[in-house]
Scaffold this active site. Structure first.
Site, PDB file in Angstrom:
ATOM      1  N   ARG A  21       0.833  -1.212   0.000  1.00  0.00           N
ATOM      2  CA  ARG A  21       0.000   0.000   0.000  1.00  0.00           C
ATOM      3  C   ARG A  21       0.862   1.254   0.000  1.00  0.00           C
ATOM      4  NH1 ARG A  21      -3.516  -0.213   4.958  1.00  0.00           N
ATOM      5  NH2 ARG A  21      -1.630  -1.169   5.747  1.00  0.00           N
ATOM      6  N   ASN A  39      -6.288  -2.538   2.502  1.00  0.00           N
ATOM      7  CA  ASN A  39      -6.288  -3.993   2.613  1.00  0.00           C
ATOM      8  C   ASN A  39      -7.726  -4.496   2.705  1.00  0.00           C
ATOM      9  OD1 ASN A  39      -3.509  -4.321   2.629  1.00  0.00           O
ATOM     10  ND2 ASN A  39      -3.349  -4.315   4.850  1.00  0.00           N
TER      11      ASN A  39
END
Length: 92
Positions: A21, A39
């Site tokens: 990320r 997520n």
């Protein structure tokens, strides 16, 4: 194409707990996109990116490329009109 669009992307593979990320956020900011990376409970990462179609395609190419953290086994995207917009690119 210079029209602004939203790309909603789901990335599969070993993409959680490997800095994926953060890496995605850095690439998106370099390109000039707004949105977020998050997520999901099933192990995927969802990326929502807004900007020009060409810039979103650049991010997609990077997500599919060999230099991502972890190991990407698949990338699925859908395209839509932009929404209310995002102030930057966030990690959620």
């Amino acid at each position: 194409m210079s029209e602004h669009v939203r790309a909603t992307v789901w990335v599969r593979g070993r993409v959680q707990q490997v800095g994926f990320r953060w890496w995605t956020r850095a690439r998106a900011l370099e390109i000039g996109l707004t949105g977020y990376a998050s997520n999901l409970g099933d192990g995927r990462v969802q990326v929502v990116a807004e900007g020009s179609h060409a810039d979103c395609e650049r991010l997609l190419a990077l997500l599919r490329g060999p230099d991502t953290p972890g190991r990407v086994t698949g990338v699925t995207e859908i395209w839509s009109a932009t929404g209310a917009g995002y102030p930057g690119f966030e990690i959620r």
